[in-house]
Design an enzyme around this catalytic site. Structure first.
Site, short mmCIF file in Angstrom:
data_model
loop_
_atom_site.label_atom_id
_atom_site.label_comp_id
_atom_site.label_asym_id
_atom_site.label_seq_id
_atom_site.Cartn_x
_atom_site.Cartn_y
_atom_site.Cartn_z
N CYS A 70 -7.83 -7.19 6.66
CA CYS A 70 -8.11 -8.28 5.72
C CYS A 70 -8.82 -9.40 6.48
O CYS A 70 -8.47 -10.56 6.38
CB CYS A 70 -6.84 -8.77 5.03
N LYS A 115 0.83 -1.21 0.00
CA LYS A 115 0.00 0.00 0.00
C LYS A 115 0.87 1.26 0.00
O LYS A 115 0.49 2.27 -0.58
CB LYS A 115 -0.97 -0.03 1.19
#
Lengths: 155, 340
Positions: free
Chosen positions: B245, B126
Site C-alpha cells: 500500500c 485479505k
C-alpha cells in the site's frame, strides 16, 4: 498442543449436540484446545500435515471457534459462529428474542425473561443466530464475548 | 477531517512520480475522507440479502464493480465508527475494507480446494476475502510474525466464520525456508508485504510522521528477501501476488525487477485486469538514496540499482493505483507465475 479429535471423540461431541440442539452432522474436523474449547476446521490439510506443520512452526489457531464444553453441566455452549454454522440443523432449544431484547443481548446483558427452558439454549432473532445463553427460571445468562458486544446504541 | 501534512521530501517524490496536473489532484484528494467501503462476507450472507438489510436501516448502498457484487459503498455520511457498530458487522456479515486493499485478492483469484499461503496476513482483510472466494474449501495458511497482530487476525477470521485456515506465528522468511525443507509447496501465495504505507495517508495520517527514506530502504531489502523465499515454495505453474500500500518505487518496481533478475526463466510476470483505473509500473526511476553516501557495503553494492535505474521492460505489467484516479487509497499489485 493441538488435539484433533478422533472419530470416537467426535461422535461423543456430536451426540451432545444432537441431544441439545438436534444437530446431526459436523461439517469438518473438530479440534480441541485445553479441556473446553472446540474448533471446527474444514480445510483440506490432513491430520498428518497439521502435525508436521506443528513440528516446524507455531500454530496459533486452526479453524474457527464453534463452542466450549460448559463444565458445570457438561453441555456444549455454541459460539455465535457455532450457531451460524449449524443454523440449518438446530431444531431444539431455540429461543427467539424481539428487537428490544436483541439490543440488550448484543450489549452483553442477561435477559430477565421466563423462557420455559433450562440449560444452554440457542438465541435467535428473526433469521440471525446469536450464540447461546444459559436459561434458568427467570433469566437467560449471556455469553457474548466482549469483542462482539455493542458498545453504544446499535445502528 | 484532520488535515494531512505529508513531509516535503515525500511530496517532492510524489511530484517526480506524477504530472503537475495529477500531483495537484493527488494533493486535493488526500485531504478528503475515504469512501465507506465494505465487503459482504459471502460465507455468511449473500450480497443481495446484505444490501436489503442495510438499505432497511436507511443506508444508501451501491455496488461499484459489476463482477464483484460483494463489494459495496455506503453512500451516507456516517459517524466515526458507525460501520463497526452495526449488528450486521458484529455478526460477521461484512468486513470494513478499503477498495484498493481488495485488489490483491481480485488479482490472485483464489479457487476452491487450492492450498494458499498468506505470508503477512494480519489484520486478515485479505485472508477473509480469500476464504470467502474459496467457499471455505482448500487450505489457507495465514502467517504473521507479531502476536498482537495475530490476535486481531484471529478475531477477524473468527467473526467471519473462516474454517479453512491455519494461523501460524513465524518470521516470514524463516517460515518459507522451513516449508522448503519440508517440500511443502503452494498453489498460490499472497505476499502483501510490510511497507511504508504511503498510500494509506487518508485513513492513517500518522503515516506522514513516520515516513522516511531510510525505512523505505530497509523495507525494500526485506521485501526482496520475502519474495525470494516465497517464490521458491510455489508449485510449478503456481502464482504469487506481490502487493503493497505504498507508492515508493523502491518497494514496488525495484522488488519486481529484482524478482525477474533473480528467477530469470523460472518466472513470468502476468498481466492483471483490475476493476479500477491502474497505471503501468515504472520502467525507470532514480532513487533519492543516490543523494546520500552509502552506509554499508551492501548499500554500496546496491547503488547500481538506484542511480538512474532502468527496470526490466516487463515491470510495466504491474498495476499502480493512485488515490486521485479512483478516490481510494494508493496501492501496488504485481502477479507472477512460476513457469519452471
Amino acid at each position: 498442543m493441538i488435539h484433533i479429535l478422533s472419530n470416537q471423540e467426535t461422535r461423543e461431541i456430536l451426540s451432545k449436540l444432537k441431544e441439545q440442539f438436534g444437530i446431526k452432522e459436523i461439517p469438518g474436523k473438530l479440534i480441541k484446545i485445553g479441556k473446553e474449547k472446540i474448533y471446527l476446521f474444514n480445510g483440506d490439510f490432513s491430520e498428518e500435515q497439521i502435525e508436521n506443520l506443528e513440528k516446524i512452526t507455531f500454530i496459533e489457531k486452526t479453524g474457527v471457534y464453534i463452542g466450549a464444553i460448559f463444565l458445570p453441566t457438561d453441555e456444549i455452549r455454541l459460539s455465535i459462529e457455532g450457531t451460524q454454522i449449524f443454523k440449518d440443523q438446530i431444531t431444539k432449544n431455540i429461543f427467539e428474542i424481539n428487537n428490544e431484547q436483541l439490543e440488550n443481548w448484543m450489549f452483553g446483558r442477561e435477559l430477565n425473561i421466563k423462557t420455559g427452558l433450562r440449560g444452554i439454549i440457542a438465541i435467535k432473532h428473526q433469521d440471525d443466530f446469536l450464540g447461546c445463553g444459559k436459561a434458568s427460571e427467570n433469566k437467560i445468562g449471556n455469553f457474548i464475548p466482549k469483542s462482539r458486544r455493542l458498545r453504544s446504541k446499535a445502528v | 477531517m484532520k488535515k494531512i501534512n505529508p513531509k516535503p521530501e515525500f511530496l517532492e517524490k510524489m511530484k517526480k512520480l506524477l504530472s503537475q496536473a495529477d500531483f495537484e489532484k493527488y494533493e486535493r484528494i488526500i485531504q478528503e475522507p475515504l469512501l465507506n467501503s465494505i465487503r459482504c462476507n459471502t460465507l455468511k450472507i449473500s450480497p443481495e440479502e446484505l444490501k436489503k438489510r442495510l438499505e432497511e436501516k436507511g443506508w444508501k448502498i451501491s455496488q461499484p464493480w459489476k463482477e464483484h457484487p460483494e463489494i459495496m459503498i455506503v453512500g451516507n455520511e456516517l459517524q466515526p465508527g458507525e460501520l463497526g457498530r452495526s449488528i450486521e458487522h458484529l455478526l460477521g456479515y461484512y468486513y470494513i475494507q478499503e477498495l484498493a486493499s481488495m485488489l490483491s485478492i481480485i488479482a490472485l483469484a483464489p479457487k476452491q480446494n487450492e492450498l494458499i499461503l498468506d505470508l503477512c496476513a494480519s489484520p486478515g482483510s485479505k485472508t477473509t476475502q480469500m476464504a470467502s472466494q474459496m467457499k471455505n474449501t482448500g487450505t489457507i495458511i495465514a502467517n504473521d510474525v507479531n502476536i498482537k497482530r495475530i490476535q486481531i487476525l484471529a478475531s477477524n477470521l473468527e467473526r467471519c466464520g473462516v474454517t479453512n485456515t491455519i494461523i501460524t506465528r513465524d518470521d516470514g522468511i524463516r517460515l518459507c525456508e522451513k516449508f522448503k525443507l519440508q517440500d511443502l509447496k503452494f498453489d498460490k501465495i499472497l505476499l502483501d508485504a510490510p511497507c511504508s504505507g504511503e498510500g494509506t495517508m487518508r485513513s492513517s495520517p500518522k503515516t506522514c510522521l513516520m515516513w522516511n527514506q531510510n525505512t523505505i530502504k530497509s523495507l525494500s531489502k526485506l521485501q526482496k528477501k520475502l519474495f525470494k523465499n516465497a517464490f521458491e515454495i510455489l508449485k510449478p505453474n503456481g502464482e504469487i501476488v506481490y502487493s503493497t500500500c505504498t507508492h515508493a518505487p523502491e518497494e514496488n518496481e525495484e522488488v519486481v525487477d529484482f524478482a525477474l533478475k533473480e528467477f530469470k526463466d523460472k518466472i513470468k510476470i502476468e498481466e492483471i485486469k483490475l476493476p479500477v483505473k491502474c497505471r503501468p509500473g515504472l520502467i525507470e526511476w532514480t532513487s533519492d538514496f543516490a543523494k546520500y553516501p552509502p552506509r554499508s557495503k551492501f548499500e554500496k553494492s546496491e547503488r547500481g540499482r538506484e542511480l538512474g535505474n532502468k527496470y526490466n521492460e516487463k515491470v510495466k505489467f504491474c498495476a499502480r493505483i493512485y488515490p486521485q484516479d479512483n478516490n481510494s487509497e494508493g496501492f501496488f499489485v504485481a502477479k507472477f507465475r512460476r513457469v519452471k
